[in-house]
Motif scaffolding. Structure first.
Motif, PDB file in Angstrom:
ATOM      1  N   THR A 121      -2.725  -6.383   7.877  1.00  0.00           N
ATOM      2  CA  THR A 121      -2.220  -7.633   7.305  1.00  0.00           C
ATOM      3  C   THR A 121      -3.221  -8.770   7.422  1.00  0.00           C
ATOM      4  O   THR A 121      -2.990  -9.863   6.912  1.00  0.00           O
ATOM      5  N   SER A 179       0.808  -1.207   0.000  1.00  0.00           N
ATOM      6  CA  SER A 179       0.000   0.000   0.000  1.00  0.00           C
ATOM      7  C   SER A 179       0.847   1.266   0.000  1.00  0.00           C
ATOM      8  O   SER A 179       0.357   2.347  -0.339  1.00  0.00           O
ATOM      9  N   ASP A 186      -3.366 -12.446   2.202  1.00  0.00           N
ATOM     10  CA  ASP A 186      -3.874 -13.162   1.030  1.00  0.00           C
ATOM     11  C   ASP A 186      -3.674 -12.386  -0.271  1.00  0.00           C
ATOM     12  O   ASP A 186      -4.235 -12.738  -1.303  1.00  0.00           O
ATOM     13  N   ASN A 187      -2.860 -11.317  -0.245  1.00  0.00           N
ATOM     14  CA  ASN A 187      -2.438 -10.653  -1.475  1.00  0.00           C
ATOM     15  C   ASN A 187      -1.283 -11.466  -2.047  1.00  0.00           C
ATOM     16  O   ASN A 187      -0.148 -11.364  -1.595  1.00  0.00           O
ATOM     17  N   GLN A 246       0.286 -11.387  -4.816  1.00  0.00           N
ATOM     18  CA  GLN A 246       1.256 -10.780  -5.717  1.00  0.00           C
ATOM     19  C   GLN A 246       2.537 -10.389  -4.981  1.00  0.00           C
ATOM     20  O   GLN A 246       3.616 -10.860  -5.292  1.00  0.00           O
ATOM     21  N   ASP A 279      -4.434  -4.305   0.151  1.00  0.00           N
ATOM     22  CA  ASP A 279      -3.149  -4.538  -0.513  1.00  0.00           C
ATOM     23  C   ASP A 279      -2.121  -5.210   0.388  1.00  0.00           C
ATOM     24  O   ASP A 279      -1.269  -5.964  -0.086  1.00  0.00           O
ATOM     25  N   ASP A 280      -2.175  -4.918   1.677  1.00  0.00           N
ATOM     26  CA  ASP A 280      -1.151  -5.432   2.591  1.00  0.00           C
ATOM     27  C   ASP A 280      -1.537  -6.761   3.238  1.00  0.00           C
ATOM     28  O   ASP A 280      -0.793  -7.291   4.072  1.00  0.00           O
ATOM     29  N   GLY A 296       2.206  -9.444  -1.293  1.00  0.00           N
ATOM     30  CA  GLY A 296       1.835  -9.272   0.106  1.00  0.00           C
ATOM     31  C   GLY A 296       2.684 -10.143   1.016  1.00  0.00           C
ATOM     32  O   GLY A 296       3.467 -10.985   0.571  1.00  0.00           O
TER      33      GLY A 296
END
Length: 599
Positions: free
Chosen positions: A415, A352, A425-426, A428, A421-422, A430
Motif C-alpha cells: 500500500t 491487484s 496513490d492509485n 482509481q 495497483d494497491d 486504491g
C-alpha cells in the motif's frame, strides 16, 4: 457497498413464499392503502389467506425480508473506523455534512413500520387460518409457532425504531415511536403521536415476552416426548413437534433469539444517550438478561475458541445446517442462511486481486489494536516501535485488516506510495487510508473475471461475542470491573477470556492493572470496537455512548520507509443533537409527528 440481494436458500425454503405474496398483495410503506381489492376477475384477493396457509404465512415472511441485519451495511465508513473509496456513497455524504431528515441513509422508519403493518395483519388472521386441516395437533402447533414468531419480530422492529430514531424533542421529552399494535385499515387514523421512550421500550418488551409464551427456546428434532421443552406437555406425537419446531425451522426467530433481543434492548435503554441520571438498575437489568443467555452455554467457558473468525471457511462449513448434526457453530446465536456468492470479495479485495477496495479501515482503528502483550501502543511497557508499527501487534490486526506488506491469497499487498495497483496513490480504486478490509472476506474466493469462483457466506443477526461484550459493559457499569452481581463472572472475567482467545500474551498484565470502573469502561469499549468491527455496531455505539462524533479519520502514507500520518476525511456531525437520528421529514409533514431536537 453493493449489498447481497437474494434471501433464498435451501435451508429456508419457506422464504420463497414471498415471491407469491409480492405478486398478489401490496401494502404502502405507511400502511395507508388497502390490500388489493381487484374487480371481479380471476385475480387473487386477500380472502385467499384464509384458504391457503402458505399465502397467509407470506405476510409474516415479508417481515423477515425487512430485518435490518439481513445485510451488512458497512456504516463504519461514516465513523472514525473507515472511509469508502466510492465517491457516490450516501454514507460518505452523511458523514461529511449531508445528514438530514430529508436525506438519511440510516432511516429504518419506513421498513420497520411496514414490517409491523404486515405482522399486525398476520396476527389479525392467524387464529382464523387453518394451518393443517387433517391434523388438529399440527394445526395448533403451527398457530403457536407462527404467532410467537410474529410477536418476536414485532419486538425486533420496535428495537430498531428506537435505536435509529428515538430522541429528545425541543421540550426535553425523550420520545420513541407511535405504537401500532393492531392492524389499521386505510380508513383508520394513522396520525398517532410518538409514545415516550419508556412506553416504547415497554411495548417492545411486551412483544418479546409474549413471544416466549409460544416459542421453544431452540429449533431442532427431538427423539421422544421426554425431551419436549417446558410448555409443550400436551403434545402426544413427537413427529408432529418435529414437523413444526424441528430441524426444518432452524434460522427462524426462536425463543432464545427473543431473549437476546430483550437483552440488547435493555443495554440500549441503559446507555448514556437514553439513561438520564444513570439509573444503575437499568444496567443491572441489561447484565441480568444477558447473563441468562450466557449461563445457558456455560458462562465464560462457552466462548467459542474460533469465534473471532466466524466468517472463515472452516467455520462456515461447520455452520452448514444441511449436513452434520444440524447444530450451528458455538459463536452464532442467529444468522442468515448460507449462500454462495463472491460480491463481498469483489467489492473489497485490493485492486491487484481484482477487487474494488471499497472499505478502507482507518489509522484510528489500526491504532486501537494493542500490542501482542495487551498494552495499548501508547502505554508505557507496550514495546511499540514507530519504525515497525505492525510488528508484535494483537493478532486480530492481521486477521481483520490488510496493511502494507500483508499477504493475501498468497500475494504481498503493497500500500506504500508507488508500489503498484494497491498503492495509496492509485486514484482509481486504491486505498485512501493505506489499509484494506480483510474481515468478513474469504480468500478462497476468486474474483478474476476470467475464472470467478464463489464460496459460502452468511450474515449474522446476533453473535455470542456481542452478548459477552454487552454483559461486560453492563456489569462494569452496574458493579464495577470485578463485581458479579448474582452471576459467576465479572466484566473483567469476560474481557480476559476474549483477549486470551484473540492471542494476547498470558498473563495479561495490562488487564490485571485495570482497577477503576472508568478504565475498565475504556477497555471494554475498545475491545468492542475491535471484535465487532465492520459488523454495523460502531456508528450506533458512538451515539448511545454520547461519544465525540467528530473525530477525523486518519490514514498513513508510507514512502521510503517513512510513515506520514494525515487526515483523510473530516467527520461533520453536530454533537449537540446528532447522537439521535431524525424521524423522516415526510412523516413529520404527513402525520404531524414531533421531530427530534435539532433536525
Amino acid at each position: 457497498m453493493r449489498p447481497f440481494k437474494s434471501f433464498q436458500t435451501p435451508d429456508m425454503k419457506v422464504y420463497r413464499i414471498y415471491v407469491l405474496l409480492a405478486l398478489a398483495l401490496t401494502v404502502s410503506s405507511a400502511g395507508c392503502k388497502k390490500i388489493l381489492e381487484p374487480n371481479n376477475d380471476d385475480h387473487s384477493t386477500f380472502n385467499r389467506v384464509y384458504d391457503d396457509p402458505s399465502f397467509a404465512e407470506g405476510l409474516l415472511i415479508t417481515a423477515y425480508t425487512l430485518i435490518p441485519t439481513n445485510d451488512y451495511k458497512y456504516d463504519e465508513v461514516a465513523t472514525d473506523d473507515a472511509v469508502t473509496n466510492d465517491k457516490f456513497s450516501d454514507l460518505m455524504k452523511m458523514a461529511t455534512g449531508g445528514w438530514s431528515a430529508l436525506s438519511n441513509p440510516e432511516n429504518v422508519w419506513d421498513n420497520c413500520n411496514k414490517a409491523i403493518l404486515y405482522i399486525n395483519r398476520f396476527l389479525d388472521v392467524v387464529d382464523t387460518v387453518t394451518w393443517k386441516r387433517t391434523n388438529p395437533q399440527l394445526n395448533e402447533l403451527y398457530n403457536r409457532r407462527l404467532k410467537g414468531e410474529a410477536y418476536a419480530l414485532r419486538g425486533l422492529f420496535k428495537y430498531y425504531l428506537l435505536r435509529n430514531h428515538a430522541g429528545y424533542d425541543a421540550s426535553g421529552a425523550l420520545l420513541g415511536f407511535p405504537i401500532y399494535d393492531k392492524f389499521l385499515s386505510s380508513e383508520a387514523d394513522f396520525s398517532q403521536p410518538r409514545a415516550s421512550f419508556s412506553e416504547s421500550v415497554k411495548s417492545a418488551y411486551a412483544d418479546l415476552d409474549t413471544s416466549l409464551r409460544f416459542l421453544s427456546a431452540d429449533y431442532g428434532n427431538l427423539s421422544d416426548l421426554n425431551e419436549l421443552p417446558p410448555g409443550f406437555g400436551t403434545i402426544t406425537d413427537i413427529g408432529d413437534y418435529n414437523t413444526v419446531f424441528g430441524d426444518v425451522t432452524q434460522q427462524r426467530i426462536s425463543g432464545r433469539h427473543a431473549r437476546a433481543l430483550k437483552a440488547r434492548l435493555a443495554l440500549l435503554a441503559a446507555s448514556p444517550a437514553f439513561n438520564e441520571g444513570n439509573n444503575v438498575r437499568l444496567w443491572e437489568d441489561a447484565a441480568d438478561y444477558t447473563a441468562g443467555l450466557l449461563d445457558d452455554i456455560g458462562g465464560v467457558g462457552g466462548l467459542d475458541p474460533q469465534g473471532a473468525g466466524f466468517y472463515l471457511k472452516q467455520q462456515v462449513d461447520d455452520a452448514n445446517l444441511t449436513s452434520g448434526d444440524k447444530k450451528d457453530i458455538g459463536e452464532i446465536l442467529w444468522r442468515r442462511p448460507i449462500y454462495n456468492n463472491h460480491q463481498r470479495e469483489q467489492d473489497n479485495f485490493p485492486p491487484s486481486l481484482y477487487g474494488n477496495g471499497e472499505i478502507n479501515p482507518s489509522q484510528n482503528l489500526v491504532d486501537a489494536f494493542p500490542m501482542a502483550n495487551g498494552y495499548p501502543i501508547d502505554a508505557q511497557g507496550s514495546g511499540y516501535d514507530p519504525a515497525k508499527p505492525y510488528d508484535n501487534r494483537d493478532p486480530r490486526l492481521s486477521l481483520y485488516i490488510v496493511y502494507n506488506g500483508s499477504t493475501m491469497k498468497g500475494q504481498t499487498i503493497g500500500t506504500a506510495a508507488g508500489s503498484g495497483d494497491d498503492a495509496i496513490d492509485n486514484l482509481q480504486n486504491g486505498t485512501r487510508t493505506g489499509y484494506y478490509l480483510r474481515k468478513l472476506l474469504r480468500e478462497d474466493v476468486n474474483v478474476n473475471p476470467i475464472s470467478i469462483s464463489d464460496q459460502k457466506h452468511y450474515n449474522t443477526h446476533i453473535r455470542y461475542t456481542e452478548l459477552f461484550l454487552n454483559y461486560a459493559e453492563a456489569a462494569n457499569e452496574a458493579w464495577g470491573p470485578d463485581g458479579r452481581g448474582s452471576h459467576a463472572y465479572s466484566a473483567k472475567d469476560v474481557i480476559a477470556a476474549i483477549r486470551k482467545r484473540a492471542g494476547i500474551a498470558q498473563p495479561d498484565n495490562y488487564l490485571a492493572s485495570i482497577a477503576t470502573q472508568e478504565d475498565m469502561r475504556t477497555l471494554i469499549r475498545n475491545e468492542r470496537r475491535l471484535e465487532l468491527c465492520f459488523e454495523g455496531f460502531r456508528f450506533w455505539d458512538l451515539r448511545r455512548w454520547k461519544a465525540d462524533l467528530t473525530v477525523p479519520v486518519k490514514g498513513v502514507r508510507i514512502s521510503g520507509g517513512n510513515y506520514q500520518y494525515f487526515t483523510v476525511e473530516q467527520r461533520n456531525y453536530n454533537n449537540s443533537y446528532m447522537h439521535y437520528g431524525p424521524v423522516p421529514d415526510k412523516e413529520i409533514v404527513k402525520f404531524h409527528l414531533t421531530q427530534n431536537k435539532g433536525w
